[in-house]
Write an enzyme that holds these catalytic residues in place. Structure first.
Site, PDB file in Angstrom:
ATOM      1  CG  HIS A  44      42.988  43.436  38.670  1.00 40.81           C
ATOM      2  ND1 HIS A  44      42.566  44.574  39.317  1.00 40.81           N
ATOM      3  CD2 HIS A  44      43.257  43.812  37.394  1.00 40.81           C
ATOM      4  CE1 HIS A  44      42.568  45.593  38.471  1.00 40.81           C
ATOM      5  NE2 HIS A  44      42.980  45.162  37.296  1.00 40.81           N
TER       6      HIS A  44
ATOM      7  CG  HIS B 129      46.315  47.615  35.125  1.00 38.72           C
ATOM      8  ND1 HIS B 129      45.562  46.459  35.146  1.00 38.72           N
ATOM      9  CD2 HIS B 129      47.507  47.270  35.674  1.00 38.72           C
ATOM     10  CE1 HIS B 129      46.254  45.481  35.677  1.00 38.72           C
ATOM     11  NE2 HIS B 129      47.439  45.951  36.011  1.00 38.72           N
TER      12      HIS B 129
ATOM     13  CG  ASP C 201      41.464  48.086  36.364  1.00 38.85           C
ATOM     14  OD1 ASP C 201      42.709  48.038  36.406  1.00 38.85           O
ATOM     15  OD2 ASP C 201      40.765  47.237  35.789  1.00 38.85           O
TER      16      ASP C 201
ATOM     17  NE  ARG D 114      39.844  41.580  37.164  1.00 41.44           N
ATOM     18  CZ  ARG D 114      40.480  42.183  36.161  1.00 41.44           C
ATOM     19  NH1 ARG D 114      41.163  41.465  35.277  1.00 41.44           N
ATOM     20  NH2 ARG D 114      40.454  43.501  36.063  1.00 41.44           N
TER      21      ARG D 114
END
Length: 221
Positions: free
Chosen positions: A135, A203, A142, A90
Site C-alpha cells: 500500500h 487486496h 483494499d 498507506r
C-alpha cells in the site's frame, strides 16, 4: 571536486527528492461513483483508533492505478454494482503504527471483530502484520462490492481486514455464492491490470505499478 561530479550529485539528489514525493490523486475527484470508507481514519479498524498518517479520509493512488480502478468500476456498474474502498495509499508511518500495536499484547480491544481466531502474539508469524506494505507504493487498494443503488454489500464471507484463513481469496470453506462474489471481484480487477493477494480477498495491486521499489511516507491530507 570536479564540476561534472558535483552536477551528477545534484541530479541524483533531485531524482531522489522526486521519488520521495510521488504524484498521487484523490479517487473522489474523478466522480466515478466509487464509494470510500477509509477505516484507518476512524477507530473502526483492528487497531481500534485512528492510525498515524491518516489526516484525511481520502483514497489516494498513483494516477495509473486510479485510472485502472475507474475502468474496473465502469464494468462493475454494468452489473448494478459499485466499488467500495477501505484503504488505498498507506504511509509508512501507518505501517509502523501497526507494528507497534502488534507488539503490545495487552491491547486486544478489537480482537472479537478482526482476529477472533488468532492469538495476537501470532500476527507476525502468520503474516497478518509486516514491517512493509505494498500500500505504501500507492498502487494497491483494499475494496469490496456493493449494490449501486442501496449500497448493500455483497456477501464476501468475511469482513475486510479479518485475520483468518477464511479471508484467503479461494478459501474452500465458504458458500458457493460467496465464492462467486469473490470470483467476480477478482476477474474484473484482473481485466484491468490488478493482481490479487492470495491471503486477502479484498487486496489488489496494479501489476504494472509505477513505484515497485519505493515505500512512501507522505501523510494523507
Amino acid at each position: 571536486m570536479k564540476p561534472y561530479f558535483l552536477t551528477n550529485l545534484l541530479l541524483l539528489s533531485y531524482c531522489c527528492s522526486l521519488r520521495a514525493n510521488p504524484k498521487l490523486v484523490d479517487i473522489s475527484e474523478y466522480n466515478s461513483g466509487i464509494v470510500t470508507e477509509i477505516r484507518y481514519f476512524t477507530d473502526n479498524n483492528f487497531v481500534g483508533t485512528k492510525v498515524n498518517g491518516y489526516q484525511s479520509a481520502k483514497c489516494l493512488l498513483t494516477e495509473k492505478a486510479a485510472k485502472a480502478l475507474i475502468a474496473a468500476q465502469s464494468d462493475f456498474l454494468k452489473f448494478g454494482l459499485s466499488i467500495k474502498v477501505f484503504d488505498c495509499y498507506r504511509p509508512q508511518q501507518a505501517v509502523d503504527h501497526f507494528v507497534a500495536w502488534a507488539k503490545d499484547l495487552n491491547d486486544t480491544k478489537m480482537k472479537a471483530f478482526y482476529y477472533p481466531q488468532v492469538a495476537k502474539s501470532e500476527l507476525f508469524n502468520k503474516g497478518y502484520i509486516a514491517a512493509k506494505s505494498g500500500h505504501s507504493r500507492a498502487s494497491t487498494v483494499d475494496l469490496t462490492l456493493i449494490e449501486k443503488d442501496g449500497h448493500e454489500p455483497l456477501d464476501m464471507g468475511t469482513p475486510w481486514d479479518y485475520f483468518s484463513p477464511l479471508s484467503a481469496a479461494k478459501s474452500p470453506y465458504l458458500s458457493s455464492q460467496v465464492r462467486a462474489n469473490r470470483m467476480l471481484l477478482a476477474k474484473v480487477m484482473a481485466l484491468h491490470g490488478f493482481k490479487p493477494l492470495t491471503e486477502e480477498w479484498w487486496h489488489f495491486t496494479l501489476i504494472d505499478e509505477p513505484h515497485k521499489n519505493s515505500y512512501f511516507d507522505i501523510p494523507i491530507k
